[in-house]
Design a protein around this motif. Structure first.
Motif, mmCIF file in Angstrom:
data_model
loop_
_atom_site.group_PDB
_atom_site.id
_atom_site.type_symbol
_atom_site.label_atom_id
_atom_site.label_comp_id
_atom_site.label_asym_id
_atom_site.label_seq_id
_atom_site.Cartn_x
_atom_site.Cartn_y
_atom_site.Cartn_z
ATOM 1 N N LYS A 1 0.812 -1.216 0.000
ATOM 2 C CA LYS A 1 0.000 0.000 0.000
ATOM 3 C C LYS A 1 0.845 1.266 0.000
ATOM 4 O O LYS A 1 0.393 2.309 0.491
ATOM 5 C CB LYS A 1 -0.902 0.018 1.243
ATOM 6 N N ARG A 2 2.054 1.207 -0.517
ATOM 7 C CA ARG A 2 2.944 2.357 -0.443
ATOM 8 C C ARG A 2 2.288 3.645 -0.967
ATOM 9 O O ARG A 2 2.427 4.713 -0.365
ATOM 10 C CB ARG A 2 4.221 2.065 -1.229
ATOM 11 N N VAL A 3 1.551 3.572 -2.076
ATOM 12 C CA VAL A 3 0.983 4.810 -2.657
ATOM 13 C C VAL A 3 -0.022 5.465 -1.698
ATOM 14 O O VAL A 3 -0.221 6.683 -1.756
ATOM 15 C CB VAL A 3 0.327 4.584 -4.043
ATOM 16 N N TRP A 4 -0.610 4.667 -0.810
ATOM 17 C CA TRP A 4 -1.583 5.231 0.129
ATOM 18 C C TRP A 4 -0.931 6.201 1.122
ATOM 19 O O TRP A 4 -1.610 7.053 1.684
ATOM 20 C CB TRP A 4 -2.305 4.108 0.899
ATOM 21 N N ASP A 5 0.367 6.024 1.367
ATOM 22 C CA ASP A 5 1.060 6.931 2.289
ATOM 23 C C ASP A 5 0.966 8.391 1.835
ATOM 24 O O ASP A 5 1.178 9.309 2.616
ATOM 25 C CB ASP A 5 2.557 6.568 2.388
ATOM 26 N N PHE A 6 0.682 8.592 0.546
ATOM 27 C CA PHE A 6 0.679 9.946 -0.004
ATOM 28 C C PHE A 6 -0.723 10.512 -0.207
ATOM 29 O O PHE A 6 -0.887 11.592 -0.759
ATOM 30 C CB PHE A 6 1.443 9.955 -1.343
ATOM 31 N N GLU A 7 -1.767 9.750 0.217
ATOM 32 C CA GLU A 7 -3.137 10.107 -0.160
ATOM 33 C C GLU A 7 -3.537 11.534 0.245
ATOM 34 O O GLU A 7 -4.219 12.224 -0.507
ATOM 35 C CB GLU A 7 -4.147 9.087 0.365
ATOM 36 N N ASN A 8 -3.107 11.973 1.424
ATOM 37 C CA ASN A 8 -3.544 13.287 1.907
ATOM 38 C C ASN A 8 -3.140 14.434 0.983
ATOM 39 O O ASN A 8 -3.876 15.398 0.831
ATOM 40 C CB ASN A 8 -3.004 13.556 3.312
ATOM 41 N N ASN A 9 -1.969 14.329 0.398
ATOM 42 C CA ASN A 9 -1.533 15.364 -0.545
ATOM 43 C C ASN A 9 -1.887 15.011 -1.978
ATOM 44 O O ASN A 9 -2.248 15.870 -2.775
ATOM 45 C CB ASN A 9 -0.023 15.565 -0.453
ATOM 46 N N LEU A 10 -1.750 13.740 -2.275
ATOM 47 C CA LEU A 10 -1.895 13.317 -3.667
ATOM 48 C C LEU A 10 -3.302 13.593 -4.213
ATOM 49 O O LEU A 10 -3.453 14.139 -5.315
ATOM 50 C CB LEU A 10 -1.560 11.827 -3.797
ATOM 51 N N ILE A 11 -4.326 13.240 -3.441
ATOM 52 C CA ILE A 11 -5.695 13.333 -3.958
ATOM 53 C C ILE A 11 -6.103 14.787 -4.261
ATOM 54 O O ILE A 11 -6.533 15.080 -5.381
ATOM 55 C CB ILE A 11 -6.679 12.599 -3.019
ATOM 56 N N PRO A 12 -5.922 15.716 -3.311
ATOM 57 C CA PRO A 12 -6.274 17.101 -3.673
ATOM 58 C C PRO A 12 -5.419 17.657 -4.824
ATOM 59 O O PRO A 12 -5.925 18.426 -5.646
ATOM 60 C CB PRO A 12 -6.030 17.888 -2.376
ATOM 61 N N ASN A 13 -4.162 17.259 -4.889
ATOM 62 C CA ASN A 13 -3.310 17.754 -5.977
ATOM 63 C C ASN A 13 -3.762 17.237 -7.336
ATOM 64 O O ASN A 13 -3.756 17.977 -8.330
ATOM 65 C CB ASN A 13 -1.845 17.358 -5.733
ATOM 66 N N VAL A 14 -4.159 15.973 -7.378
ATOM 67 C CA VAL A 14 -4.656 15.404 -8.637
ATOM 68 C C VAL A 14 -5.947 16.125 -9.040
ATOM 69 O O VAL A 14 -6.119 16.523 -10.203
ATOM 70 C CB VAL A 14 -4.875 13.873 -8.516
ATOM 71 N N ASP A 15 -6.827 16.330 -8.074
ATOM 72 C CA ASP A 15 -8.090 17.020 -8.374
ATOM 73 C C ASP A 15 -7.840 18.428 -8.915
ATOM 74 O O ASP A 15 -8.450 18.849 -9.898
ATOM 75 C CB ASP A 15 -8.956 17.114 -7.113
ATOM 76 N N ARG A 16 -6.942 19.156 -8.269
ATOM 77 C CA ARG A 16 -6.663 20.522 -8.710
ATOM 78 C C ARG A 16 -6.132 20.537 -10.145
ATOM 79 O O ARG A 16 -6.546 21.334 -10.980
ATOM 80 C CB ARG A 16 -5.663 21.194 -7.755
ATOM 81 N N THR A 17 -5.222 19.605 -10.416
ATOM 82 C CA THR A 17 -4.641 19.512 -11.755
ATOM 83 C C THR A 17 -5.704 19.192 -12.808
ATOM 84 O O THR A 17 -5.725 19.793 -13.886
ATOM 85 C CB THR A 17 -3.540 18.435 -11.768
ATOM 86 N N LEU A 18 -6.593 18.248 -12.473
ATOM 87 C CA LEU A 18 -7.632 17.869 -13.438
ATOM 88 C C LEU A 18 -8.558 19.055 -13.715
ATOM 89 O O LEU A 18 -9.005 19.261 -14.845
ATOM 90 C CB LEU A 18 -8.425 16.666 -12.918
ATOM 91 N N LYS A 19 -8.814 19.841 -12.679
ATOM 92 C CA LYS A 19 -9.659 21.020 -12.867
ATOM 93 C C LYS A 19 -8.953 22.057 -13.731
ATOM 94 O O LYS A 19 -9.522 22.588 -14.688
ATOM 95 C CB LYS A 19 -10.034 21.629 -11.509
ATOM 96 N N LEU A 20 -7.696 22.320 -13.409
ATOM 97 C CA LEU A 20 -6.943 23.316 -14.184
ATOM 98 C C LEU A 20 -6.761 22.882 -15.635
ATOM 99 O O LEU A 20 -6.605 23.713 -16.527
ATOM 100 C CB LEU A 20 -5.574 23.558 -13.532
ATOM 101 N N SER A 21 -6.809 21.564 -15.865
ATOM 102 C CA SER A 21 -6.663 21.068 -17.237
ATOM 103 C C SER A 21 -7.996 21.055 -17.976
ATOM 104 O O SER A 21 -8.046 20.702 -19.155
ATOM 105 C CB SER A 21 -6.111 19.639 -17.223
ATOM 106 N N GLY A 22 -9.062 21.368 -17.273
ATOM 107 C CA GLY A 22 -10.377 21.360 -17.908
ATOM 108 C C GLY A 22 -10.952 19.967 -18.055
ATOM 109 O O GLY A 22 -11.851 19.735 -18.868
ATOM 110 N N LEU A 23 -10.445 19.022 -17.275
ATOM 111 C CA LEU A 23 -10.932 17.648 -17.377
ATOM 112 C C LEU A 23 -11.957 17.324 -16.288
ATOM 113 O O LEU A 23 -12.642 16.320 -16.348
ATOM 114 C CB LEU A 23 -9.756 16.673 -17.295
ATOM 115 N N LEU A 24 -12.007 18.191 -15.278
ATOM 116 C CA LEU A 24 -12.945 17.998 -14.177
ATOM 117 C C LEU A 24 -13.658 19.324 -13.957
ATOM 118 O O LEU A 24 -13.012 20.374 -13.929
ATOM 119 C CB LEU A 24 -12.134 17.609 -12.919
ATOM 120 N N LYS A 25 -14.979 19.239 -13.802
ATOM 121 C CA LYS A 25 -15.745 20.470 -13.568
ATOM 122 C C LYS A 25 -15.368 21.072 -12.228
ATOM 123 O O LYS A 25 -15.228 20.353 -11.246
ATOM 124 C CB LYS A 25 -17.244 20.161 -13.599
#
Ligand code: NAG
Ligand code: NAG
Ligand code: NAG
Ligand code: NAG
Length: 436
Positions: free
Chosen positions: A409-433
């Motif tokens: 589960k190594r990738v889970w260690d990063f969930e607190n930062n990773l998830i909001p960062n991915v969301d922000r990027t998807l929004k800035l890219s116009g892929l997420l409303k």
């Protein structure tokens, strides 16, 4: 008597003249073939593509660098048709447009897997190359051909520096087809940011529509450098790694060309370069980031320049049971969600597990995909518990059940930062409303 003396003197003189003449000729052969063209005869025209055909040959030149480890020779990374190699010459010009021509030594890399075309180094050795600004490779060493509209490559790496712009750069060799694995790509990029990567380079032949939006976003942010790689305009690139099986002109869309190019491109820009594919994360397990990992590995042996990292497969067909990362926001995003795939395949007996690399680019001369072909320092196989690759993809051992796989589960260690960062990027890219 006098006559005889005169004759001897003449004989001596002509003998000396012959010797001196021979020496001069020899000297000329070793040094340069034709020298000193003026501004009026040469027009520096920069190559318009990252791939430039060498006139009157089947070869291509890609990019040129001063190699300070080879006494300041010019290295032109090239694609050579292996069975049709004729003598090649380098025309190199200083900023004053004063050009010289020298013979070259062509080093075809050994890892060609049977393909007719392969990455090669065209090495040019001559005087004052470090002050040269442009170079071209030609099949004709004679002067009169220079003024034809020939395309020159700018010469990079003129100066040695240890004042690096980046500590960690990731080279992703090739993007081709209509690859549109957006979610995994965004997660990988954001994970690399958290691990301390400052720069990513990708060689683009083609990509899918959504991924293009994401790439444009990362480019505008300054994190991603997109190098245009229109190899399909010049050759029939192979989609595979082995000529017998996959056919084509050139190994895997020119992966070996771009990996070597990337190392030279970042030699004095980045302390370390990571060479991995788009769906792989070189993940420190013993440390929280790449900086601490490399400090530890280098303090153990500062002379090492190549670090081999084991690849480990996380099948995209096995999902973790809780479903806590099946997020509503990502339902609409194409591609794999790596957070859901925490089952790792065991190593197979008698099957070699290929590695990818972290390298000090200044210690590498030629690289292959899984190891370096020529390096100046040592090479070190990094233990599995220190760092390994998280590679979410189709299984290699598809017959194994969940119970036969390891939970990792190594990738889970990063969930607190990773998830909001991915969301922000998807929004800035116009892929997420942007509903928030
Ligand atoms: C050649 O051209 C450059 C710039 O156009 C100029 O600076 C240089 O003095 C010229 N050299 C000669 C030998 O004319
Ligand atoms: C890069 O590495 C150097 C030396 O290890 C360190 O001092 C510096 O803070 C690092 N820079 C970044 C941006 O991490
Ligand atoms: C990648 O290359 C293709 C083909 O030239 C081009 O259409 C596309 O816009 C490029 N993608 C990016 C992100 O630059
Ligand atoms: C999902 O994708 C479709 C098609 O691209 C788009 O019209 C829609 O707005 C997206 N929904 C969300 C929640 O982003």
């Amino acid at each position: 008597m006098e006559k005889e003396n005169k004759f001897i003197v003449l004989l001596l003189l002509s003998f000396m003249a012959t010797i001196i003449g021979t020496l001069i000729l020899k000297h000329k052969d070793n040094q340069t073939i034709k020298t000193h063209l003026t501004n009026s005869t040469i027009k520096i025209q920069e190559a318009s593509y990252s791939i430039t055909p060498i006139k009157d040959s089947e070869h291509f030149m890609v990019s040129a660098f001063i190699d300070h480890r080879l006494d300041g020779a010019i290295r032109v990374i090239s694609i050579i048709k292996r069975n049709n190699l004729q003598p090649l010459y380098c025309v190199y010009c200083t900023t004053e447009h004063d050009c010289k021509t020298v013979e070259t030594e062509v080093q075809i890399h050994t890892d060609h897997f049977g393909f007719p075309f392969h990455v090669s180094d065209v090495i040019c050795k001559g005087k004052n190359m470090q002050s040269a600004s442009h170079v071209l490779i030609t099949t004709h060493p004679t002067k009169h051909l220079y003024n034809i509209n020939m395309e020159y490559l700018p010469i990079n790496n003129n100066l040695v520096t240890d004042n690096f712009k980046y500590n960690f750069t990731v080279c992703i060799s090739n993007l081709f087809g209509s690859y549109n694995n957006v979610l995994q790509f965004a997660q990988t990029m954001e994970m690399y940011k958290l691990l301390g990567v400052q720069h990513v380079v990708i060689y683009n032949t083609s990509c899918g529509a959504d991924l293009k939006k994401l790439l444009k976003h990362y480019e505008s942010e300054g994190f991603l450098e997109i190098v245009s790689w229109p190899i399909d305009k010049f050759l029939n690139p192979s989609p595979g790694w082995n000529f017998q099986e996959h056919k084509g002109d050139l190994h895997y869309y020119g992966q070996l060309v771009t990996l070597n190019e990337c190392i030279y491109r970042h030699m004095y820009q980045s302390r370390y370069v990571l060479l991995n594919d788009i769906d792989e994360i070189i993940m420190p397990y013993k440390y929280s980031n790449l900086q601490s990992l490399m400090e530890d590995l280098q303090s153990a042996d500062p002379s090492n320049g190549v670090f081999l990292i084991e690849n480990h497969i996380f099948p995209k067909t096995q999902f973790e049971d809780s479903g806590k990362f099946k997020r509503e926001e990502w339902k609409n995003i194409s591609g794999i969600n790596i957070m859901e795939h925490i089952y790792r395949e065991p190593e197979r007996k008698n099957v070699y597990n290929p590695t990818k690399m972290i390298v000090n680019p200044r210690k590498v001369e030629q690289t292959s995909v899984h190891s370096s072909l020529k390096n100046f320092g040592g090479s070190y196989h990094v233990p599995f518990n220190v760092c390994r690759i998280v590679h979410v993809r189709v299984p290699l051992q598809g017959h194994l059940t969940k119970e036969e796989l390891f939970v990792d589960k190594r990738v889970w260690d990063f969930e607190n930062n990773l998830i909001p960062n991915v969301d922000r990027t998807l929004k800035l890219s116009g892929l997420l409303k942007d509903s928030s």
